[in-house]
Design a protein around this motif. Structure first.
Motif, PDB file in Angstrom:
ATOM      1  N   UNK A 158      -2.214  -1.230 -14.591  1.00 19.07           N
ATOM      2  CA  UNK A 158      -1.589   0.178 -14.026  1.00 19.07           C
ATOM      3  C   UNK A 158      -0.468   0.273 -13.096  1.00 19.07           C
ATOM      4  N   UNK A 159       0.390  -0.829 -13.233  1.00 17.51           N
ATOM      5  CA  UNK A 159       1.464  -0.941 -12.491  1.00 17.51           C
ATOM      6  C   UNK A 159       2.527   0.270 -12.582  1.00 17.51           C
ATOM      7  N   UNK A 160       2.764   1.114 -11.472  1.00 15.66           N
ATOM      8  CA  UNK A 160       3.382   2.117 -11.535  1.00 15.66           C
ATOM      9  C   UNK A 160       2.800   3.579 -12.163  1.00 15.66           C
ATOM     10  N   UNK A 161       1.524   3.458 -12.133  1.00 17.26           N
ATOM     11  CA  UNK A 161       0.791   4.727 -12.494  1.00 17.26           C
ATOM     12  C   UNK A 161       0.848   5.795 -11.489  1.00 17.26           C
ATOM     13  N   UNK A 162       0.578   6.968 -11.807  1.00 14.20           N
ATOM     14  CA  UNK A 162       0.678   8.138 -10.883  1.00 14.20           C
ATOM     15  C   UNK A 162      -0.602   7.885  -9.925  1.00 14.20           C
ATOM     16  N   UNK A 163      -0.299   7.902  -8.502  1.00 12.93           N
ATOM     17  CA  UNK A 163      -1.350   8.116  -7.484  1.00 12.93           C
ATOM     18  C   UNK A 163      -1.708   6.542  -7.243  1.00 12.93           C
ATOM     19  N   UNK A 164      -0.940   5.538  -7.658  1.00 13.16           N
ATOM     20  CA  UNK A 164      -0.999   4.455  -7.094  1.00 13.16           C
ATOM     21  C   UNK A 164       0.007   3.834  -6.387  1.00 13.16           C
ATOM     22  N   UNK A 165      -0.381   2.858  -5.388  1.00 12.10           N
ATOM     23  CA  UNK A 165       0.433   1.981  -4.709  1.00 12.10           C
ATOM     24  C   UNK A 165       0.568   0.756  -5.324  1.00 12.10           C
ATOM     25  N   UNK A 166       1.665  -0.018  -4.931  1.00 12.67           N
ATOM     26  CA  UNK A 166       2.175  -1.148  -5.559  1.00 12.67           C
ATOM     27  C   UNK A 166       1.865  -2.379  -4.363  1.00 12.67           C
ATOM     28  N   UNK A 167       1.023  -3.287  -4.389  1.00  9.05           N
ATOM     29  CA  UNK A 167       0.939  -4.391  -3.505  1.00  9.05           C
ATOM     30  C   UNK A 167       1.521  -5.501  -3.745  1.00  9.05           C
ATOM     31  N   UNK A 168       2.673  -6.054  -2.833  1.00  6.76           N
ATOM     32  CA  UNK A 168       3.641  -7.036  -3.184  1.00  6.76           C
ATOM     33  C   UNK A 168       2.855  -8.297  -3.350  1.00  6.76           C
ATOM     34  N   UNK A 169       2.123  -8.420  -2.487  1.00  9.74           N
ATOM     35  CA  UNK A 169       1.303  -9.785  -2.377  1.00  9.74           C
ATOM     36  C   UNK A 169       0.574  -9.959  -3.594  1.00  9.74           C
ATOM     37  N   UNK A 170      -0.138  -8.628  -4.119  1.00  5.03           N
ATOM     38  CA  UNK A 170      -0.888  -8.896  -5.322  1.00  5.03           C
ATOM     39  C   UNK A 170       0.107  -9.482  -6.489  1.00  5.03           C
ATOM     40  N   UNK A 171       1.082  -8.541  -6.366  1.00  6.28           N
ATOM     41  CA  UNK A 171       1.999  -8.766  -7.489  1.00  6.28           C
ATOM     42  C   UNK A 171       2.485 -10.345  -7.879  1.00  6.28           C
ATOM     43  N   UNK A 172       2.671 -10.993  -6.381  1.00  9.07           N
ATOM     44  CA  UNK A 172       2.998 -12.151  -6.413  1.00  9.07           C
ATOM     45  C   UNK A 172       2.090 -13.272  -6.963  1.00  9.07           C
ATOM     46  N   UNK A 173       0.700 -12.954  -6.854  1.00  9.07           N
ATOM     47  CA  UNK A 173      -0.284 -13.778  -7.179  1.00  9.07           C
ATOM     48  C   UNK A 173      -0.923 -13.709  -8.469  1.00  9.07           C
TER      49      UNK A 173
END
Length: 246
Positions: A158-173
């Motif tokens: 759900x990257x970019x879904x309404x009501x969500x935030x994006x965690x950069x450390x998780x994105x990298x992992x």
């Protein structure tokens, strides 16, 4: 995406009946190679049923389960075990794992029953849900690290879904980026399109795979191909959905 506390719940008797009689199932949605449309795997989506066989909204079941952490673990283990046993044999199997079901146990990562269940690192991909709070992000990050240590592939859902935030450390992992259907409309806004292209470029540079969800029309598929997304998923492929019930 609503917080669990904001979602509708089911009554306790219905929840206990689901667990006691294993009134569960799954919908296995194919994930396709964007260019060739070859099926590279399936995502298992949990389904629950009443005594009369009528389906119950999964969101309501999980919202109720979050009021009882031990029951959440029990239900997740039951559901994931059944999904693994019932899934199509070929290709990857994407499983949604609630970080709360993982962190509520006092077991060490090596002894955790959920990790022991995920014993096919060459087949299983654990989808980690996008986050709505810092606490969610911390739990998801810990889960991603534990899975990576065991060689289990992970996807950020759900990257970019309404009501969500994006965690950069998780994105990298994580190994796979799954982009929410919201991007199919957002790309018509120049800033949003640039953001999506940056994320896709980063994924390619880091040898991470990408999935665009919500593909419902041939026009959606054309957009995915224009963006050079690796894989697609959505109702355009509904004739190939597989529904099973325990």
């Amino acid at each position: 995406m609503l917080h669990h506390a904001e979602q509708a719940h089911i009554n306790t008797d219905t929840l206990l009946d689901i667990i006691e009689h294993q009134r569960i199932g799954a919908e296995f949605q194919p994930i396709k190679h964007t260019d060739t449309l070859a099926t590279i795997g399936h995502e298992a989506l949990a389904r629950f049923y009443q005594r009369n066989g009528q389906p119950i909204p999964p969101q309501a079941v999980f919202a109720t389960l979050h009021d009882s952490p031990v029951t959440l673990v029990q239900a997740e283990l039951m559901s994931k075990r059944w999904q693994i046993d019932s899934a199509p044999q070929d290709g990857l199997l994407f499983l949604n794992l609630d970080p709360d079901a993982f962190t509520v146990s006092s077991a060490t990562p090596d002894q955790h029953p959920m990790l022991r269940l995920l014993g096919q690192p060459d087949r299983i991909v654990v989808e980690i849900i996008e986050n709505a709070s810092i606490q969610d992000a911390d739990r998801s990050m810990w889960l991603a690290e534990c899975l990576a240590a065991r060689g289990i592939l992970t996807a950020l859902d759900d990257i970019g879904g309404i009501g969500t935030m994006l965690s950069l450390p998780i994105l990298c992992n994580v190994d796979i980026f799954k982009f929410d259907r919201h991007w199919l409309q957002a790309i018509y806004q120049p800033a949003q399109r640039r953001m999506l292209k940056m994320l896709l470029s980063y994924a390619r540079e880091e040898n991470k795979k990408t999935v665009l969800e919500g593909i419902e029309t041939v026009d959606d598929l054309a957009i995915a191909r224009e963006l050079n997304v690796d894989y697609v998923q959505g109702y355009l492929f509904r004739p190939e959905f597989i529904n099973k019930q325990a």
